[in-house]
Scaffold this active site. Structure first.
Site, mmCIF file in Angstrom:
data_model
loop_
_atom_site.group_PDB
_atom_site.id
_atom_site.type_symbol
_atom_site.label_atom_id
_atom_site.label_comp_id
_atom_site.label_asym_id
_atom_site.label_seq_id
_atom_site.Cartn_x
_atom_site.Cartn_y
_atom_site.Cartn_z
ATOM 1 N N LYS A 67 75.334 36.377 1.448
ATOM 2 C CA LYS A 67 76.757 36.213 2.065
ATOM 3 C C LYS A 67 76.853 36.408 3.387
ATOM 4 O O LYS A 67 77.526 35.455 4.083
ATOM 5 C CB LYS A 67 77.531 37.035 0.950
ATOM 6 C CG LYS A 67 79.150 36.518 1.241
ATOM 7 C CD LYS A 67 80.016 37.692 0.454
ATOM 8 C CE LYS A 67 79.548 37.568 -0.979
ATOM 9 N NZ LYS A 67 80.028 36.303 -1.739
ATOM 10 N N ARG A 137 82.816 43.243 -0.230
ATOM 11 C CA ARG A 137 81.987 42.326 -1.295
ATOM 12 C C ARG A 137 80.462 42.788 -1.053
ATOM 13 O O ARG A 137 80.022 43.032 0.167
ATOM 14 C CB ARG A 137 82.210 40.937 -1.092
ATOM 15 C CG ARG A 137 83.621 40.291 -1.341
ATOM 16 C CD ARG A 137 83.583 38.967 -0.813
ATOM 17 N NE ARG A 137 84.922 38.420 -0.875
ATOM 18 C CZ ARG A 137 85.602 37.801 -2.025
ATOM 19 N NH1 ARG A 137 84.916 37.519 -3.007
ATOM 20 N NH2 ARG A 137 86.685 37.190 -1.787
ATOM 21 N N GLY A 146 78.002 37.740 -9.887
ATOM 22 C CA GLY A 146 78.629 38.681 -10.735
ATOM 23 C C GLY A 146 78.167 39.950 -11.273
ATOM 24 O O GLY A 146 78.590 40.685 -11.983
ATOM 25 N N MET A 148 77.299 42.543 -9.033
ATOM 26 C CA MET A 148 77.375 43.669 -8.349
ATOM 27 C C MET A 148 79.099 43.539 -7.867
ATOM 28 O O MET A 148 79.917 42.611 -8.563
ATOM 29 C CB MET A 148 76.886 43.892 -7.062
ATOM 30 C CG MET A 148 75.309 44.136 -7.405
ATOM 31 S SD MET A 148 74.518 44.015 -5.976
ATOM 32 C CE MET A 148 74.304 42.329 -5.379
ATOM 33 N N ARG A 393 76.431 28.983 0.448
ATOM 34 C CA ARG A 393 75.145 29.503 0.155
ATOM 35 C C ARG A 393 74.283 28.213 -0.708
ATOM 36 O O ARG A 393 75.235 27.357 -0.742
ATOM 37 C CB ARG A 393 75.068 30.659 -1.037
ATOM 38 C CG ARG A 393 75.698 30.429 -2.090
ATOM 39 C CD ARG A 393 75.866 31.630 -3.120
ATOM 40 N NE ARG A 393 76.572 31.663 -4.071
ATOM 41 C CZ ARG A 393 76.719 32.759 -4.849
ATOM 42 N NH1 ARG A 393 76.517 33.721 -4.763
ATOM 43 N NH2 ARG A 393 77.502 32.359 -5.977
ATOM 44 N N HIS A 509 81.552 32.840 -15.156
ATOM 45 C CA HIS A 509 80.261 33.614 -14.920
ATOM 46 C C HIS A 509 79.379 32.957 -16.043
ATOM 47 O O HIS A 509 78.127 32.888 -15.894
ATOM 48 C CB HIS A 509 80.663 34.871 -15.502
ATOM 49 C CG HIS A 509 79.533 36.001 -15.829
ATOM 50 N ND1 HIS A 509 79.146 35.950 -16.975
ATOM 51 C CD2 HIS A 509 78.591 36.566 -14.869
ATOM 52 C CE1 HIS A 509 77.807 36.823 -16.963
ATOM 53 N NE2 HIS A 509 77.769 37.102 -15.736
ATOM 54 N N GLU A 799 35.204 35.799 -20.575
ATOM 55 C CA GLU A 799 36.257 36.574 -21.100
ATOM 56 C C GLU A 799 36.029 38.107 -21.304
ATOM 57 O O GLU A 799 36.647 38.832 -21.866
ATOM 58 C CB GLU A 799 36.917 35.974 -22.496
ATOM 59 C CG GLU A 799 35.735 35.683 -23.490
ATOM 60 C CD GLU A 799 36.282 34.788 -24.601
ATOM 61 O OE1 GLU A 799 37.516 34.761 -24.777
ATOM 62 O OE2 GLU A 799 35.562 33.965 -25.035
ATOM 63 N N SER A 818 34.606 28.627 -17.942
ATOM 64 C CA SER A 818 36.309 28.725 -18.206
ATOM 65 C C SER A 818 36.623 30.047 -18.297
ATOM 66 O O SER A 818 36.188 30.541 -19.226
ATOM 67 C CB SER A 818 36.603 27.716 -19.330
ATOM 68 O OG SER A 818 38.105 27.549 -19.627
ATOM 69 N N GLY A 820 38.837 32.794 -19.754
ATOM 70 C CA GLY A 820 39.555 33.147 -20.939
ATOM 71 C C GLY A 820 40.469 34.311 -20.452
ATOM 72 O O GLY A 820 40.012 35.675 -21.043
ATOM 73 N N THR A 821 41.501 34.192 -19.567
ATOM 74 C CA THR A 821 41.912 35.345 -18.981
ATOM 75 C C THR A 821 42.846 36.166 -20.069
ATOM 76 O O THR A 821 43.417 37.304 -19.680
ATOM 77 C CB THR A 821 42.975 34.987 -18.035
ATOM 78 O OG1 THR A 821 43.785 33.826 -18.305
ATOM 79 C CG2 THR A 821 41.950 34.557 -16.738
ATOM 80 N N ASN A 822 43.169 35.494 -21.171
ATOM 81 C CA ASN A 822 43.971 36.136 -22.325
ATOM 82 C C ASN A 822 42.956 37.577 -22.747
ATOM 83 O O ASN A 822 43.481 38.706 -22.427
ATOM 84 C CB ASN A 822 44.229 35.585 -23.438
ATOM 85 C CG ASN A 822 45.283 34.432 -23.210
ATOM 86 O OD1 ASN A 822 45.817 34.481 -22.267
ATOM 87 N ND2 ASN A 822 45.477 33.556 -23.878
ATOM 88 N N ASP A 823 41.716 37.266 -23.091
ATOM 89 C CA ASP A 823 40.823 38.083 -23.525
ATOM 90 C C ASP A 823 40.439 38.956 -22.452
ATOM 91 O O ASP A 823 39.934 40.280 -22.435
ATOM 92 C CB ASP A 823 39.577 37.496 -24.247
ATOM 93 C CG ASP A 823 40.122 37.597 -25.986
ATOM 94 O OD1 ASP A 823 41.228 37.828 -26.461
ATOM 95 O OD2 ASP A 823 39.171 36.924 -26.662
ATOM 96 N N CYS A 885 41.642 28.904 -18.892
ATOM 97 C CA CYS A 885 42.344 28.319 -20.029
ATOM 98 C C CYS A 885 42.988 29.377 -20.589
ATOM 99 O O CYS A 885 43.433 29.125 -21.642
ATOM 100 C CB CYS A 885 41.219 27.902 -20.993
ATOM 101 S SG CYS A 885 40.012 28.881 -21.364
ATOM 102 N N TYR A 905 40.407 23.840 -11.931
ATOM 103 C CA TYR A 905 41.254 23.399 -12.578
ATOM 104 C C TYR A 905 41.901 24.592 -13.307
ATOM 105 O O TYR A 905 41.298 25.575 -13.381
ATOM 106 C CB TYR A 905 41.173 22.290 -13.702
ATOM 107 C CG TYR A 905 40.121 22.566 -14.796
ATOM 108 C CD1 TYR A 905 40.730 23.411 -15.758
ATOM 109 C CD2 TYR A 905 38.803 22.602 -14.563
ATOM 110 C CE1 TYR A 905 39.964 23.639 -16.950
ATOM 111 C CE2 TYR A 905 37.853 23.136 -15.713
ATOM 112 C CZ TYR A 905 38.261 23.570 -16.799
ATOM 113 O OH TYR A 905 37.682 23.967 -17.933
#
Length: 933
Positions: A67, A137, A146, A148, A393, A509, A799, A818, A820-823, A885, A905
């Site tokens: 602002k 303000r 809205g 603050m 803005r 809002h 993994e 590949s 396996g980033t979850n495990d 993956c 990839y």
């Protein structure tokens, strides 16, 4: 004149129990300026603007907030901006680092800022005969609508209100402004709830048989002000503050304090805004939109924030102040005559009611959009015919509007195509991928409101945000129904599928927040009556109760009874154009995780360049084949097991043929069976008996086998390559199905199929060698049987931390990796993803972790393992193909990391593919910009 208070000596640092809000209230209660501490690094804390120039600039938003930077830039452009000054975000940082106290020289600089305003306006702050009134303000560097606090009409007291009445010649206006100030200041600074004042006002109107605030006379407002002041003393224990300087410092403290209120904290968490940024405070000379029929206040956008259409869009209210528009207390009027006709409103547009001010607004909006090269969100006030700009803005917009605006600005040569690509928030594309109402569906429309945020949603009616959040946690879909929303509803709006309000306009809002969240919203549905006590929603003779199902269509503003059929969105036009530009820029490939033909078709539709993960076990859970799987598991010997597996072979082959045909020569990575075998068996006496009867098997044998396979920690148990090693016939069947399908699909499509066979949960090269030998043997057998030549690769998922650390050894056999980033995240942190919810929230709230590591990759720990795996793997095999993956493949920050470490990839769920494509392009642009810098 009220005596000007002198500053007191600094107090000892407050304990953590004293909140910023309480500190602000204490300041106001003492009637003095705040205590200060010596600043370690004294500097410039205040920047003035107004009179055709400013000390700040647009590129100083980190210091001045959005602002403040916008006000400074408009002043520098010579636009009509009421004079004022900005207290920087650095003061907010100091405030929280020093026991809610201010830099020692801030008071002097604020006084200089007030003198600056006085020189331009000819009025003096605190002067009982010629008073200067100001607004106070917030203004963080990132827009937080809205969230603050704001205080208007500051400087009014029992003396200055009379001077305002005399100067304006309008006693009613003066006391209307005073009652607004008392209510707002008492709530924001003193912590007195709004309802205390609303009850008084409603009681006064009821006794006078009045409906609207505009019906009250000057004498009415004088009486209301007196009752307000009585209520303040009852609730606060002291009279309403009369010293304008004490009022000012109380308001400044409250704005800084509001940076840490619960709704602001929630908003920052949802929008990834760092707490360390802080907020600025803008103190500005008041201009009044409530001085009669020649005055007004409004909000305007240079383009439609819902659709992106290039025309002035917005709302205004005659004889009102800015908070009236955004609070939704009155339903606003249209700015343009065309919009008025479209909406069917009988109230005059600004174009007709205030033609000169409208003409000036039109000129300014063109100037601002040309200057900022983006759609602008502007706040303005007309005071007795004179237009004043209060804010500009870059406007919040829907994903649909963002795409159209970016593409059109590029086509207009305002920005480059690369800038257009960089301007779209990748995660916002989710908004385009949600269902809309089927045009063939019957619409039982019960009410119509304003199309505040596009998209459609169905759910149970709830009337409170707390209940919305609770039901969401239980897995139920809800529509949050409110008379009007407030910042305190942020958590309920986040939990709801959509929002419906009976009051408020397109810039209320509810509308602004819903658009930012990508939630459908219908606002201003005035024919609806909400009864919070009875928990009912009524329109005419129709009464809907809490828990009843409704559907809202935020694109056209309709409310429909019941659950209405939806259809998947069509992606074309600007979406296709911008994604085409993105694809030309990005270096990272994007594939999809797809297990079914439906997934594969979606993947192609959304631009996937192949399948990066096909989880074969998902195919086994089909009702038609689960029995054969169970026969395989119950087999006592290899011969019996192979007989059961033989039943699965044609089913698996058919699955793969269809996937290969859909992908038409694009790469398809198929993971061999991964989950523990016990997941395919029934558990519980009833289930076991039912399955045994269906199979013609002995229930005791089934129960015994289930117990035999049960594990204390299945994630780290008998799964992945361990199954293929123990039961090689399973891997052989899957490999044969893959290769036979590749031959058949190649013949059907005429395009060569190059399958990628992925072995899961490898920890050692020896494991991979054993399984790969069986896969290669199946490939040779199929080639011999069919006479076809197979082009395939065998690789592995990385993994486990050990696999990443020994990637050079594994790469001797693996032709691709590949991650396996979850495990990998689970095994690196030692955290079960399924059980982490109980404490991850605490960890992120306390700053132990910056975010949920299952949502966005942990670059320091898990990321380090990925880097090691890539580097060591490619030392052995320089052209090793490497991808990811896990679900991280669709997270923009994780995609950027994958680009940095040189992956080939990412692969993610089909609906995340467009997000990954755009994030990959932006990562390439960021790297290019860093190189040029």
């Amino acid at each position: 004149m009220a005596r000007r208070s002198s500053p007191k000596k600094p107090k000892a640092k407050q304990t953590s129990r004293k909140t910023p809000r309480k500190a602000a209230r204490a300041t106001a209660k003492r009637g003095v300026r705040p205590s200060v501490k010596p600043s370690i690094k004294p500097g410039r804390w205040v920047y003035a603007f107004g009179g055709g120039k400013a000390e700040g600039r647009a590129n100083m938003r980190d210091l001045l907030g959005g602002k403040g930077a916008g006000l400074a830039e408009m002043a520098n452009l010579g636009l009509p901006v009421p004079p004022g000054f900005t207290i920087t975000t650095a003061v907010c940082t100091h405030y929280y680092a020093n026991g809610n106290s201010y830099p020692k020289d801030l008071q002097k600089q604020v006084d200089a800022g007030l003198a600056h305003i006085a020189r331009i306006t000819g009025r003096k702050f605190g002067d009982p005969g010629n008073p200067l009134l100001v607004s106070v303000r917030s203004g963080a560097r990132a827009s937080m609508p809205g969230m603050m606090d704001t205080v208007l009409n500051l400087g009014l007291n029992d003396e200055t209100v009379e001077a305002l009445a005399k100067q304006s010649g309008d006693r009613r206006f003066a006391y209307d402004s005073y009652r607004r100030f008392i209510q707002m200041y008492s709530n924001v600074v003193l912590g007195i709830e709004h309802h205390n004042f609303e009850d008084i006002l409603e009681d006064h109107k009821s006794r006078g048989a009045m409906t609207l605030d505009t019906e009250l006379s000057a004498d009415d407002w004088i009486e209301v002000v007196a009752r307000y002041k009585e209520r303040v003393e009852e609730e606060h224990g002291e009279p309403f503050p009369q010293d304008p300087h004490a009022q000012l410092w109380g308001a400044i403290g409250a704005v800084f304090g509001s940076w840490m209120n619960q709704r602001a904290i929630t908003y920052r968490r949802l929008h990834s805004i760092p707490e360390s940024w802080g907020t600025a405070v803008n103190v500005q000379a008041m201009v009044f939109g409530n001085m009669g029929d020649t005055s007004a206040t409004g909000v305007a956008f240079t383009r439609n924030p819902s659709t992106g259409e290039k025309r002035l869009y917005g709302e205004f209210l005659i004889n009102a102040q800015g908070e009236d528009v955004v609070a939704g207390i009155r339903t606003p009027q249209e700015i343009t005559e065309a919009a008025r006709k479209e909406s069917g409103s009988d109230k005059p547009s600004m174009e007709k009611a205030m033609p000169e001010a409208f003409k000036e607004l039109t000129r300014i909006y063109g100037t601002l959009e040309k200057h900022y090269r983006d759609m602008q969100d502007m706040e303005f006030t007309v005071e007795q015919g004179k237009l004043w700009m209060l804010q500009t803005r870059n406007g919040k917009r829907t994903a649909k509007a963002a795409l159209r605006i970016a593409v059109e600005l590029a086509n207009e040569k305002r920005i480059t195509r690369e800038e257009a690509v960089a301007r779209i928030e990748p995660a916002s594309l989710d908004q385009l991928l949600h269902p809309t109402i089927d045009p063939k569906a019957e619409r039982n429309v019960i009410a119509t409101g304003l199309p505040a945020s596009p998209g459609a949603a169905s759910g149970e009616i709830v009337f409170t945000s707390d209940e919305a959040a609770q039901l969401k946690a239980e897995g139920r879909k809800v529509i949050l129904v409110r008379v009007e929303t407030s910042p305190e509803d942020i958590h309920g709006m986040h939990a709801a599928e959509g929002i419906l309000t009976t009051r408020g306009g397109m810039t209320s809002h509810a509308a602004v927040v819903a658009r930012g969240m990508g939630k459908p919203c219908v606002s201003g549905a005035g024919s609806l009556r909400v009864d919070y006590n009875a928990q009912t929603l009524q329109v005419g003779n129709t009464v809907l109760k809490r828990g009843d199902l409704i559907t809202i269509d935020g694109s056209i503003g309709q409310v429909l009874a019941g659950k209405v059929p939806m259809i998947e969105p069509e992606l074309s036009g600007e979406f296709g154009t911008l994604m085409g530009w993105a694809d030309k820029v990005r270096k990272l490939g994007v594939r999809a995780n797809a297990d079914t033909p439906v997934d594969a078709r979606l993947a192609v539709k959304f631009g996937a360049q192949g399948i990066g993960l096909c989880r074969t076990e998902h195919m086994f859970f089909d009702e038609a084949r689960i029995q054969a799987v169970r026969e395989m598991i119950l087999a006592d010997d290899e011969r019996t097991r192979r007989a059961a597996i033989a039943k699965l072979l044609p089913m698996q082959r058919g699955d793969f043929v269809e996937l290969f045909e859909i992908m038409k020569g694009l790469p398809v990575t198929i993971r061999l069976l991964d989950p523990p075998l016990h997941e395919f068996l029934p558990h519980g006496e009833e289930d076991i008996a039912e399955v045994a009867a269906a199979m013609g098997a002995d229930p005791k044998k089934l129960e015994h086998r289930a117990k035999e396979l049960a594990e204390f920690n299945p994630m780290l148990g008998f799964r992945g390559c361990r199954i293929a090693i123990a039961y090689p016939e399973i891997a052989e069947m899957q490999a044969r199905a893959i290769f036979e399908a590749a031959v058949e699909a190649g013949k059907r499509t005429g395009k060569p199929v190059k399958p990628e066979v992925m072995v899961p949960l490898i920890a050692t090269k020896a494991e991979l060698d054993i399984v790969k030998e069986r896969i290669d043997a199946m490939a040779q057998a199929v080639q011999k049987e069919t006479g076809a030549k197979l082009d395939y690769q065998v690789g592995t998922m990385i993994e486990l931390p050990r696999a990443a650390l020994l990637a050079d050894q594994i790469a001797e056999s693996a032709e691709f990796f590949s991650f396996g980033t979850n495990d990998l995240t689970q095994t690196t942190f030692g955290i079960s993803r399924d059980d982490a919810a109980s404490f991850l929230g605490i960890y992120t709230a306390r700053g132990i972790l910056p975010g949920d590591p299952f949502v966005s990759i942990d670059q320091e720990g898990v990321g380090a393992l990925v880097r090691i795996g890539v580097e060591r793997g490619r030392k052995v095999r320089s052209k090793l193909k490497v991808g990811i993956c896990g679900e991280h493949g669709g997270d923009p920050a994780s995609v950027a990391f994958c680009h940095q470490v040189g992956l080939d990839y990412v692969s993610c769920s089909p609906f995340r593919v467009p997000i990954a494509r755009l994030a990959a392009a932006q990562a390439a642009l960021d790297k290019k910009a860093a190189g040029e810098a």
